[in-house]
Motif scaffolding. Structure first.
Motif, PDB file in Angstrom:
ATOM      1  N   PRO A 162       0.827  -1.198   0.000  1.00 19.40           N
ATOM      2  CA  PRO A 162       0.000   0.000   0.000  1.00 19.40           C
ATOM      3  C   PRO A 162       0.863   1.251   0.000  1.00 19.40           C
ATOM      4  N   SER A 163       0.350   2.326  -0.571  1.00 16.46           N
ATOM      5  CA  SER A 163       0.974   3.638  -0.475  1.00 16.46           C
ATOM      6  C   SER A 163      -0.102   4.614  -0.010  1.00 16.46           C
ATOM      7  N   PHE A 164       0.280   5.495   0.899  1.00 17.22           N
ATOM      8  CA  PHE A 164      -0.679   6.412   1.496  1.00 17.22           C
ATOM      9  C   PHE A 164      -0.246   7.855   1.281  1.00 17.22           C
ATOM     10  N   VAL A 165      -1.234   8.726   1.173  1.00 17.16           N
ATOM     11  CA  VAL A 165      -1.004  10.165   1.199  1.00 17.16           C
ATOM     12  C   VAL A 165      -1.799  10.728   2.368  1.00 17.16           C
ATOM     13  N   MET A 166      -1.102  11.471   3.227  1.00 23.01           N
ATOM     14  CA  MET A 166      -1.749  12.131   4.364  1.00 23.01           C
ATOM     15  C   MET A 166      -1.181  13.543   4.452  1.00 23.01           C
ATOM     16  N   GLY A 167      -2.039  14.534   4.293  1.00 22.69           N
ATOM     17  CA  GLY A 167      -1.548  15.897   4.304  1.00 22.69           C
ATOM     18  C   GLY A 167      -0.561  16.101   3.174  1.00 22.69           C
ATOM     19  N   ASP A 168       0.654  16.527   3.521  1.00 25.50           N
ATOM     20  CA  ASP A 168       1.697  16.707   2.509  1.00 25.50           C
ATOM     21  C   ASP A 168       2.738  15.598   2.582  1.00 25.50           C
ATOM     22  N   GLN A 169       2.354  14.459   3.176  1.00 25.96           N
ATOM     23  CA  GLN A 169       3.289  13.352   3.355  1.00 25.96           C
ATOM     24  C   GLN A 169       2.887  12.141   2.530  1.00 25.96           C
ATOM     25  N   MET A 170       3.897  11.467   1.990  1.00 26.01           N
ATOM     26  CA  MET A 170       3.710  10.218   1.269  1.00 26.01           C
ATOM     27  C   MET A 170       4.279   9.090   2.130  1.00 26.01           C
ATOM     28  N   LEU A 171       3.472   8.058   2.330  1.00 29.47           N
ATOM     29  CA  LEU A 171       3.903   6.908   3.113  1.00 29.47           C
ATOM     30  C   LEU A 171       3.929   5.701   2.188  1.00 29.47           C
ATOM     31  N   ARG A 172       5.122   5.226   1.866  1.00 33.35           N
ATOM     32  CA  ARG A 172       5.265   4.118   0.930  1.00 33.35           C
ATOM     33  C   ARG A 172       5.457   2.832   1.713  1.00 33.35           C
ATOM     34  N   GLY A 173       4.433   1.995   1.721  1.00 33.37           N
ATOM     35  CA  GLY A 173       4.503   0.741   2.453  1.00 33.37           C
ATOM     36  C   GLY A 173       3.590   0.723   3.657  1.00 33.37           C
ATOM     37  N   TYR A 174       3.536  -0.429   4.290  1.00 31.54           N
ATOM     38  CA  TYR A 174       2.664  -0.641   5.447  1.00 31.54           C
ATOM     39  C   TYR A 174       3.110   0.211   6.626  1.00 31.54           C
ATOM     40  N   VAL A 175       2.171   0.912   7.216  1.00 32.75           N
ATOM     41  CA  VAL A 175       2.419   1.700   8.423  1.00 32.75           C
ATOM     42  C   VAL A 175       1.421   1.257   9.487  1.00 32.75           C
ATOM     43  N   PRO A 176       1.870   0.788  10.638  1.00 39.24           N
ATOM     44  CA  PRO A 176       0.942   0.362  11.694  1.00 39.24           C
ATOM     45  C   PRO A 176       0.052   1.523  12.143  1.00 39.24           C
ATOM     46  N   ARG A 177      -1.057   1.155  12.764  1.00 44.71           N
ATOM     47  CA  ARG A 177      -2.022   2.172  13.194  1.00 44.71           C
ATOM     48  C   ARG A 177      -1.373   3.238  14.070  1.00 44.71           C
ATOM     49  N   GLU A 178      -0.499   2.822  14.988  1.00 44.63           N
ATOM     50  CA  GLU A 178       0.128   3.779  15.894  1.00 44.63           C
ATOM     51  C   GLU A 178       0.921   4.830  15.123  1.00 44.63           C
ATOM     52  N   GLY A 179       1.613   4.392  14.065  1.00 46.72           N
ATOM     53  CA  GLY A 179       2.376   5.334  13.254  1.00 46.72           C
ATOM     54  C   GLY A 179       1.473   6.322  12.534  1.00 46.72           C
ATOM     55  N   MET A 180       0.339   5.834  12.032  1.00 48.41           N
ATOM     56  CA  MET A 180      -0.604   6.721  11.366  1.00 48.41           C
ATOM     57  C   MET A 180      -1.209   7.716  12.351  1.00 48.41           C
ATOM     58  N   GLU A 181      -1.501   7.269  13.564  1.00 46.54           N
ATOM     59  CA  GLU A 181      -2.052   8.168  14.577  1.00 46.54           C
ATOM     60  C   GLU A 181      -1.081   9.304  14.870  1.00 46.54           C
ATOM     61  N   GLU A 182       0.208   8.993  14.905  1.00 44.05           N
ATOM     62  CA  GLU A 182       1.204  10.033  15.154  1.00 44.05           C
ATOM     63  C   GLU A 182       1.221  11.056  14.017  1.00 44.05           C
ATOM     64  N   ILE A 183       1.101  10.576  12.783  1.00 47.18           N
ATOM     65  CA  ILE A 183       1.112  11.484  11.637  1.00 47.18           C
ATOM     66  C   ILE A 183      -0.144  12.357  11.635  1.00 47.18           C
ATOM     67  N   VAL A 184      -1.287  11.755  11.954  1.00 47.38           N
ATOM     68  CA  VAL A 184      -2.531  12.528  12.031  1.00 47.38           C
ATOM     69  C   VAL A 184      -2.386  13.634  13.072  1.00 47.38           C
ATOM     70  N   ALA A 185      -1.839  13.296  14.230  1.00 49.35           N
ATOM     71  CA  ALA A 185      -1.660  14.304  15.298  1.00 49.35           C
ATOM     72  C   ALA A 185      -0.712  15.397  14.838  1.00 49.35           C
ATOM     73  N   GLU A 186       0.337  15.021  14.111  1.00 53.75           N
ATOM     74  CA  GLU A 186       1.294  16.001  13.606  1.00 53.75           C
ATOM     75  C   GLU A 186       0.634  16.948  12.606  1.00 53.75           C
ATOM     76  N   ILE A 187      -0.186  16.388  11.715  1.00 60.99           N
ATOM     77  CA  ILE A 187      -0.878  17.216  10.722  1.00 60.99           C
ATOM     78  C   ILE A 187      -1.808  18.207  11.417  1.00 60.99           C
ATOM     79  N   ARG A 188      -2.512  17.744  12.420  1.00 60.23           N
ATOM     80  CA  ARG A 188      -3.446  18.628  13.135  1.00 60.23           C
ATOM     81  C   ARG A 188      -2.702  19.715  13.920  1.00 60.23           C
ATOM     82  N   SER A 189      -1.574  19.373  14.470  1.00 63.65           N
ATOM     83  CA  SER A 189      -0.822  20.367  15.252  1.00 63.65           C
ATOM     84  C   SER A 189      -0.231  21.440  14.350  1.00 63.65           C
ATOM     85  N   ASP A 190       0.011  21.097  13.080  1.00 57.66           N
ATOM     86  CA  ASP A 190       0.591  22.061  12.132  1.00 57.66           C
ATOM     87  C   ASP A 190      -0.467  22.913  11.454  1.00 57.66           C
ATOM     88  N   SER A 191      -1.745  22.516  11.572  1.00 53.97           N
ATOM     89  CA  SER A 191      -2.802  23.239  10.852  1.00 53.97           C
ATOM     90  C   SER A 191      -3.347  24.412  11.669  1.00 53.97           C
TER      91      SER A 191
END
Length: 250
Positions: A221-250
């Motif tokens: 899988p490949s994911f796009v979140m905000g301005d980040q590209m995630l190439r490959g499997y990312v566990p839920r915990e890693g995605m939660e951290e990225i979501v929190a980072e995106i929200r803190s920057d917005s």
């Protein structure tokens, strides 16, 4: 006994000086050999320097890749986040959009599916977009065509049901197994099968492949979140951290 480091440090530091500060071309063979020997001796006695240099190089490459990814995402934002034909789930008004390029026959996509579903469900404020990106052979293509045809003919809920069935299906994918899946879900299977090879379905797959190529995506899988590209499997915990980072920057 440890050699004095000053001469070696001076030799290594010379690489960072302007070109005219150290003219390697004007060295004699003996001077050049001594220069190389000094550097080699220093690195052998201080091998951690090599690891430090590798770490710095990796940081620079990661930063450069992130910058490049951000620019590509910005350039193709409309096609990534609002193409008008991909399935959109989660919270359509969510403050973070998660886009997944996936293949039904991909083991890591199957592993990621429950993590992504849990993330979207328990967060409650994530907009989730699925990009059908079949790259692993004919069974992948058949699965995606079936899913896209289902979305086009029967809507979002039917698509998600078909998607979940396909991502967990253990057998071979062919017309017989697709018919069984469709009938189990209560779909108009005949109509879906008839539409699978239509130009409308083919166009979606072609557009997704072209977009993936433009973004440098070659695997799933490949994911796009905000301005980040995630190439490959990312566990839920890693995605939660990225979501929190995106929200803190917005």
């Amino acid at each position: 006994m440890t050699r004095p480091l000053l001469p070696a440090l001076a030799a290594v530091a010379a690489f960072a000086l302007p070109a005219n500060a150290l003219d390697l071309e004007s060295m004699t063979d003996a001077e050049r050999q001594a220069f190389r020997a000094e550097i080699r001796a220093y690195l052998l006695e201080n091998p951690e320097v090599i690891m430090e240099a590798v770490a710095v190089l990796e940081q620079r490459e990661t930063a450069a890749q992130a910058e490049s990814d951000g620019e590509m995402i910005q350039d193709h934002a409309e096609a990534i986040f609002n193409d008008g034909y991909s399935w959109v789930g989660g919270n359509p008004e969510g403050d973070v959009t998660l886009v997944e390029f996936m293949d039904y026959r991909c083991g890591y996509c199957r592993r990621a599916a429950p993590d992504v579903d849990d993330l979207v469900e328990f967060d409650g404020n994530i907009r989730f977009v699925i990009k059908e990106f079949p790259i692993l052979g004919e069974q992948s293509m058949l699965s995606s065509r079936f899913a896209i045809a289902t979305l086009q003919l029967e809507g979002d809920e039917a698509y998600k049901a078909a998607h979940d069935a396909l991502i967990t299906f253990a057998g071979d994918i062919d017309e017989t197994s697709l018919t069984r899946i469709g009938e189990t879900l209560g779909l108009d299977t005949d109509a879906i099968l008839a539409r699978m090879d239509s130009p409308e379905v083919t166009e979606v797959i072609a557009e997704n492949h072209q977009l993936a190529k433009s973004l440098g995506i070659s695997g799933t899988p490949s994911f796009v979140m905000g301005d980040q590209m995630l190439r490959g499997y990312v566990p839920r915990e890693g995605m939660e951290e990225i979501v929190a980072e995106i929200r803190s920057d917005s």
